[in-house]
Design a protein around this motif. Structure first.
Motif, PDB file in Angstrom:
ATOM      1  N   HIS A  97       0.782  -1.227   0.000  1.00 29.03           N
ATOM      2  CA  HIS A  97       0.000   0.000   0.000  1.00 29.03           C
ATOM      3  C   HIS A  97       0.816   1.281   0.000  1.00 29.03           C
ATOM      4  O   HIS A  97       0.328   2.336  -0.362  1.00 29.03           O
ATOM      5  CB  HIS A  97      -0.942   0.000   1.203  1.00 29.03           C
ATOM      6  N   GLY A 151      -5.678  -5.327   6.026  1.00 35.42           N
ATOM      7  CA  GLY A 151      -6.887  -4.978   5.294  1.00 35.42           C
ATOM      8  C   GLY A 151      -7.275  -3.529   5.495  1.00 35.42           C
ATOM      9  O   GLY A 151      -7.723  -2.850   4.554  1.00 35.42           O
ATOM     10  N   GLN A 154      -5.013  -1.291   3.470  1.00 33.96           N
ATOM     11  CA  GLN A 154      -5.379  -1.269   2.055  1.00 33.96           C
ATOM     12  C   GLN A 154      -6.619  -0.409   1.826  1.00 33.96           C
ATOM     13  O   GLN A 154      -6.745   0.237   0.791  1.00 33.96           O
ATOM     14  CB  GLN A 154      -5.601  -2.698   1.546  1.00 33.96           C
ATOM     15  N   ARG A 155      -7.505  -0.360   2.789  1.00 32.97           N
ATOM     16  CA  ARG A 155      -8.664   0.529   2.698  1.00 32.97           C
ATOM     17  C   ARG A 155      -8.214   1.998   2.682  1.00 32.97           C
ATOM     18  O   ARG A 155      -8.764   2.823   1.940  1.00 32.97           O
ATOM     19  CB  ARG A 155      -9.615   0.296   3.873  1.00 32.97           C
ATOM     20  N   THR A 175      -5.276  -7.225  -3.662  1.00 30.81           N
ATOM     21  CA  THR A 175      -5.686  -8.173  -2.616  1.00 30.81           C
ATOM     22  C   THR A 175      -4.636  -9.253  -2.381  1.00 30.81           C
ATOM     23  O   THR A 175      -4.871 -10.196  -1.626  1.00 30.81           O
ATOM     24  CB  THR A 175      -7.019  -8.845  -2.996  1.00 30.81           C
ATOM     25  N   SER A 182     -10.635 -10.139   3.949  1.00 34.95           N
ATOM     26  CA  SER A 182     -10.162  -8.791   3.655  1.00 34.95           C
ATOM     27  C   SER A 182     -10.081  -8.557   2.151  1.00 34.95           C
ATOM     28  O   SER A 182     -10.412  -7.469   1.660  1.00 34.95           O
ATOM     29  CB  SER A 182      -8.793  -8.549   4.300  1.00 34.95           C
ATOM     30  N   VAL A 186     -12.024  -5.596   0.080  1.00 34.12           N
ATOM     31  CA  VAL A 186     -11.321  -4.627  -0.764  1.00 34.12           C
ATOM     32  C   VAL A 186     -11.872  -4.655  -2.180  1.00 34.12           C
ATOM     33  O   VAL A 186     -12.101  -3.610  -2.809  1.00 34.12           O
ATOM     34  CB  VAL A 186      -9.804  -4.911  -0.744  1.00 34.12           C
TER      35      VAL A 186
END
Length: 246
Positions: A97, A151, A154-155, A175, A182, A186
Motif C-alpha cells: 500500500h 486490510g 489497504q482501505r 488483494t 479482507s 477490498v
C-alpha cells in the motif's frame, strides 16, 4: 457509447534501446478502456502486465505507438504535462500500500491533495474524512499505518487513490497480501466506487475468482494480448445499470 479513458494503438516497449542487449517487452498492444468499465488484467509472471500498467499509469513512456488517457495523447506532453495528467486522472492501488508510516490515516489520504495544492486545506480534510468513512474507517483517522491491520491499511490506500476523484483506477494485485475476507472486502470497495463514480478500473490479479467477477478479462502472454473475454454486458453503461456480478 461511453467515452474512452484509455486508448493504446500499436504500443511497443523496449529496454536497453540502442544497446546490444535491447529487449522488447510489449509487442504492438492495442487496448481500449471506456468510462465505467471494470476490467481484469491477467497473465503469467513476466508476461508484461506490470510494464503495461506502468505505461497506462504514465509512469513510463512507450518506445513506439499511440497512448491517450482521457482523450489526451501523451506524445506531445513534456514531463510536467505527464505529471499533471497522471495526478488529475489516475488513482493507484498497489499490492504493497505504500502508506507513509509517520503520518496518520487522515494525512495519508490527504497527501495527493497536499501535493497538488502545496498546502493542506479544509476541503482536502473534508474529502479525506468522507472517504475514510466510506471505506469503513470512521474513527480511525488519527491512527498511523502501524496501528492498522493489513486490510485496514489497504482501505486507507483505496481512499487515498480516490482523493482527487480520478477517472481511472489502476490496481496492481490489491488483494495479494490479504486474507480471503479482507480481499473480498477490498474488491467490493473497488466495485462500489466503480459503480458510484463511473471511473474505469483496471485490476491486475492472479485470482481467477476475482477476475471472473469483472466485466472483462484481458489476458497478456509474452507481451501480447491473447484474449479479451467479456463476462457481462457488452457496454460499460449496461454494466453500470445492472451493478456488479455476483
Amino acid at each position: 457509447m461511453s467515452e474512452s479513458i484509455v486508448e493504446l494503438k500499436g504500443v511497443r516497449k523496449s529496454y536497453g534501446v540502442g544497446s546490444a542487449v535491447e529487449s522488447e517487452v510489449l509487442h504492438g498492444i492495442d487496448l481500449r478502456l471506456r468510462e465505467g468499465e471494470f476490467v481484469a488484467l491477467v497473465g503469467p509472471s513476466g508476461s508484461g502486465k506490470s510494464t503495461l500498467l506502468n505505461l497506462i499509469g504514465l509512469l513510463e513512456r512507450p518506445t513506439s505507438g499511440h497512448v491517450a488517457i482521457a482523450g489526451r495523447p501523451i506524445e506531445g506532453l513534456d514531463e510536467a504535462g505527464i505529471t499533471e495528467l497522471r495526478g488529475r486522472t489516475i488513482g493507484f492501488v498497489f499490492q504493497f500500500h505504500h502508506l507513509l508510516p509517520a503520518f496518520s490515516a487522515l494525512e495519508n489520504v490527504m497527501m495527493p491533495a497536499i501535493i497538488e495544492r502545496g498546502v493542506p486545506d479544509d476541503e482536502a480534510e473534508r474529502r479525506a474524512r468522507e472517504l475514510l468513512a466510506r471505506v469503513g474507517l470512521a474513527g480511525a483517522e488519527r491512527k498511523k499505518p502501524g496501528q492498522l491491520s493489513g486490510g485496514m491499511q489497504q482501505r486507507v490506500a483505496i481512499a487515498r487513490a480516490l482523493s482527487l476523484s480520478p477517472r481511472l483506477i489502476l490496481a496492481d494485485e490489491p488483494t495479494g497480501n490479504l486474507d480471503t475476507k479482507s480481499a473480498e472486502d477490498v474488491f467490493e470497495l473497488l466495485l462500489e466506487f466503480n459503480r458510484d463514480t463511473r471511473a474505469a478500473c483496471l485490476i491486475v490479479t492472479h485470482d481467477p475468482r476475482l477476475a471472473a467477477r469483472c466485466q472483462r478479462k484481458i489476458e497478456i502472454v509474452d507481451g501480447r494480448i491473447v484474449d479479451g473475454v467479456s463476462f457481462g454486458p457488452t457496454s460499460a453503461d449496461e454494466y453500470a445499470m445492472r451493478g456488479s456480478p455476483r
